[in-house]
Design a protein around this motif. Structure first.
Motif, PDB file in Angstrom:
ATOM      1  N   GLY A  79      -0.343  11.361  -8.081  1.00 53.78           N
ATOM      2  CA  GLY A  79      -0.056  12.695  -7.578  1.00 53.78           C
ATOM      3  C   GLY A  79      -0.207  12.754  -6.068  1.00 53.78           C
ATOM      4  O   GLY A  79      -0.554  11.762  -5.416  1.00 53.78           O
ATOM      5  N   GLU A  80       0.065  13.920  -5.499  1.00 59.99           N
ATOM      6  CA  GLU A  80      -0.035  14.103  -4.053  1.00 59.99           C
ATOM      7  C   GLU A  80      -1.420  13.717  -3.546  1.00 59.99           C
ATOM      8  O   GLU A  80      -2.435  14.102  -4.120  1.00 59.99           O
ATOM      9  CB  GLU A  80       0.270  15.556  -3.690  1.00 59.99           C
ATOM     10  N   GLY A  81      -1.443  12.928  -2.480  1.00 60.72           N
ATOM     11  CA  GLY A  81      -2.700  12.514  -1.877  1.00 60.72           C
ATOM     12  C   GLY A  81      -3.311  11.281  -2.493  1.00 60.72           C
ATOM     13  O   GLY A  81      -4.334  10.794  -2.000  1.00 60.72           O
ATOM     14  N   GLU A  82      -2.709  10.742  -3.561  1.00 58.06           N
ATOM     15  CA  GLU A  82      -3.266   9.544  -4.182  1.00 58.06           C
ATOM     16  C   GLU A  82      -2.694   8.291  -3.533  1.00 58.06           C
ATOM     17  O   GLU A  82      -1.568   8.278  -3.024  1.00 58.06           O
ATOM     18  CB  GLU A  82      -2.995   9.534  -5.681  1.00 58.06           C
ATOM     19  N   VAL A  83      -3.494   7.239  -3.581  1.00 60.80           N
ATOM     20  CA  VAL A  83      -3.180   5.984  -2.906  1.00 60.80           C
ATOM     21  C   VAL A  83      -3.259   4.829  -3.895  1.00 60.80           C
ATOM     22  O   VAL A  83      -4.093   4.841  -4.798  1.00 60.80           O
ATOM     23  CB  VAL A  83      -4.187   5.719  -1.751  1.00 60.80           C
ATOM     24  N   ALA A  84      -2.396   3.840  -3.732  1.00 63.65           N
ATOM     25  CA  ALA A  84      -2.473   2.618  -4.530  1.00 63.65           C
ATOM     26  C   ALA A  84      -2.184   1.438  -3.620  1.00 63.65           C
ATOM     27  O   ALA A  84      -1.480   1.569  -2.607  1.00 63.65           O
ATOM     28  CB  ALA A  84      -1.464   2.660  -5.677  1.00 63.65           C
ATOM     29  N   GLU A  85      -2.732   0.285  -3.953  1.00 70.27           N
ATOM     30  CA  GLU A  85      -2.412  -0.938  -3.237  1.00 70.27           C
ATOM     31  C   GLU A  85      -2.475  -2.094  -4.209  1.00 70.27           C
ATOM     32  O   GLU A  85      -3.264  -2.102  -5.152  1.00 70.27           O
ATOM     33  CB  GLU A  85      -3.355  -1.168  -2.052  1.00 70.27           C
ATOM     34  N   PHE A  86      -1.592  -3.085  -4.009  1.00 64.73           N
ATOM     35  CA  PHE A  86      -1.528  -4.185  -4.966  1.00 64.73           C
ATOM     36  C   PHE A  86      -0.781  -5.374  -4.375  1.00 64.73           C
ATOM     37  O   PHE A  86       0.000  -5.247  -3.429  1.00 64.73           O
ATOM     38  CB  PHE A  86      -0.841  -3.732  -6.257  1.00 64.73           C
ATOM     39  N   ASP A  87      -1.042  -6.523  -4.952  1.00 69.00           N
ATOM     40  CA  ASP A  87      -0.339  -7.757  -4.633  1.00 69.00           C
ATOM     41  C   ASP A  87       1.028  -7.700  -5.300  1.00 69.00           C
ATOM     42  O   ASP A  87       1.126  -7.445  -6.509  1.00 69.00           O
ATOM     43  CB  ASP A  87      -1.159  -8.931  -5.185  1.00 69.00           C
ATOM     44  N   THR A  88       2.088  -7.915  -4.544  1.00 70.67           N
ATOM     45  CA  THR A  88       3.431  -7.755  -5.104  1.00 70.67           C
ATOM     46  C   THR A  88       3.906  -8.946  -5.933  1.00 70.67           C
ATOM     47  O   THR A  88       5.037  -8.969  -6.405  1.00 70.67           O
ATOM     48  CB  THR A  88       4.455  -7.468  -3.981  1.00 70.67           C
TER      49      THR A  88
ATOM     50  N   TRP B   3       0.880  -1.179   0.000  1.00 71.11           N
ATOM     51  CA  TRP B   3       0.000   0.000   0.000  1.00 71.11           C
ATOM     52  C   TRP B   3       0.905   1.211   0.000  1.00 71.11           C
ATOM     53  O   TRP B   3       1.914   1.242   0.719  1.00 71.11           O
ATOM     54  CB  TRP B   3      -0.857  -0.027   1.260  1.00 71.11           C
ATOM     55  N   LEU B   4       0.593   2.223  -0.829  1.00 73.51           N
ATOM     56  CA  LEU B   4       1.424   3.434  -0.814  1.00 73.51           C
ATOM     57  C   LEU B   4       0.576   4.692  -0.965  1.00 73.51           C
ATOM     58  O   LEU B   4      -0.516   4.665  -1.534  1.00 73.51           O
ATOM     59  CB  LEU B   4       2.509   3.371  -1.886  1.00 73.51           C
ATOM     60  N   TYR B   5       1.110   5.801  -0.416  1.00 71.51           N
ATOM     61  CA  TYR B   5       0.422   7.094  -0.393  1.00 71.51           C
ATOM     62  C   TYR B   5       1.443   8.183  -0.722  1.00 71.51           C
ATOM     63  O   TYR B   5       2.477   8.289  -0.043  1.00 71.51           O
ATOM     64  CB  TYR B   5      -0.179   7.329   1.000  1.00 71.51           C
ATOM     65  N   VAL B   6       1.161   8.992  -1.742  1.00 72.40           N
ATOM     66  CA  VAL B   6       2.109  10.019  -2.169  1.00 72.40           C
ATOM     67  C   VAL B   6       1.941  11.271  -1.306  1.00 72.40           C
ATOM     68  O   VAL B   6       0.860  11.863  -1.244  1.00 72.40           O
ATOM     69  CB  VAL B   6       1.922  10.368  -3.665  1.00 72.40           C
ATOM     70  N   LEU B   7       3.031  11.663  -0.633  1.00 72.76           N
ATOM     71  CA  LEU B   7       3.023  12.861   0.210  1.00 72.76           C
ATOM     72  C   LEU B   7       3.335  14.119  -0.585  1.00 72.76           C
ATOM     73  O   LEU B   7       2.713  15.163  -0.394  1.00 72.76           O
ATOM     74  CB  LEU B   7       4.086  12.713   1.318  1.00 72.76           C
TER      75      LEU B   7
END
Length: 200
Positions: free
Chosen positions: A150-159, A130-134
């Motif tokens: 972009g700033e404030g966007e989030v993504a999550e995925f199976d690695t 899971w990641l979140y751009v600061l």
């Protein structure tokens, strides 16, 4: 050594023995999981071996407990985390928690120009991310998709899905990430299956 600290150390052995028995784990199984010799584990539990970090860290990972909980440290210990940043492939990584095993939190700083001229090299491994751009814009290559967060966007995925991160432009990027073992996720969602089978 203070009396309180000495008392904590003296109680570690019996505490570890009780924890292992409560979990239904044999010394042999624990040795295989941690890489610590059975004789060393036995001496540690009987109080004949002092508990050092080289023993406590793998045990904390095996039991998925913070070290202070593993050894029964006083509850009034300082809860603050003092991060020790390190550099990986030109990126600064700041660990944000101290719990071995389970979910791990990090802050990543990609300096300006880090990805200039670099071809994306997606890699896959066990886990869930899971990641979140600061700050800044983060280029993410995920499987056959190539997009920018972009700033404030989030993504999550199976690695298991091949992935790669880099600067989307000439500016630096900062983002937070939480990485967990396969099956341990921030949110419950259908996951990518590399064998093409339906999501579980």
């Amino acid at each position: 050594m203070s009396d309180d600290f000495g008392a904590v150390l003296d109680a570690v052995g019996p505490r570890l023995r009780e924890l292992r028995r409560r979990r239904g784990v044999t010394l042999t199984a624990l040795s295989e999981t941690t890489g610590i010799a059975i004789s060393t584990l036995s001496r540690l539990e009987s109080g004949q071996r002092k508990p050092g970090l080289e023993l406590l860290l793998p045990l904390a990972r095996a039991y998925q407990l913070p070290i202070e909980e593993l050894i029964g440290a006083p509850a009034d210990l300082d809860p603050r985390v003092y991060p020790q940043p390190f550099t990986h492939n030109g990126m600064t990584v700041v660990p944000l928690n101290r719990t071995p095993g389970g979910l791990q939190a990090f802050k990543h700083i990609l300096p300006a120009g880090l990805a200039d001229g670099r071809a994306a090299e997606p890699r896959s491994h066990e886990g869930y991310h899971w990641l979140y751009v600061l700050r800044g814009r983060l280029r993410v290559v995920l499987g056959d998709k190539d997009f920018v967060l972009g700033e404030g966007e989030v993504a999550e995925f199976d690695t298991h899905l091949p992935h790669w991160f880099g600067n989307a432009d000439e500016h630096s990027v900062e983002f937070l990430s939480i990485f967990g073992p396969q099956g341990e996720r921030v949110h419950i969602k259908a996951s990518y299956r590399p064998d093409g089978a339906p999501p579980r």
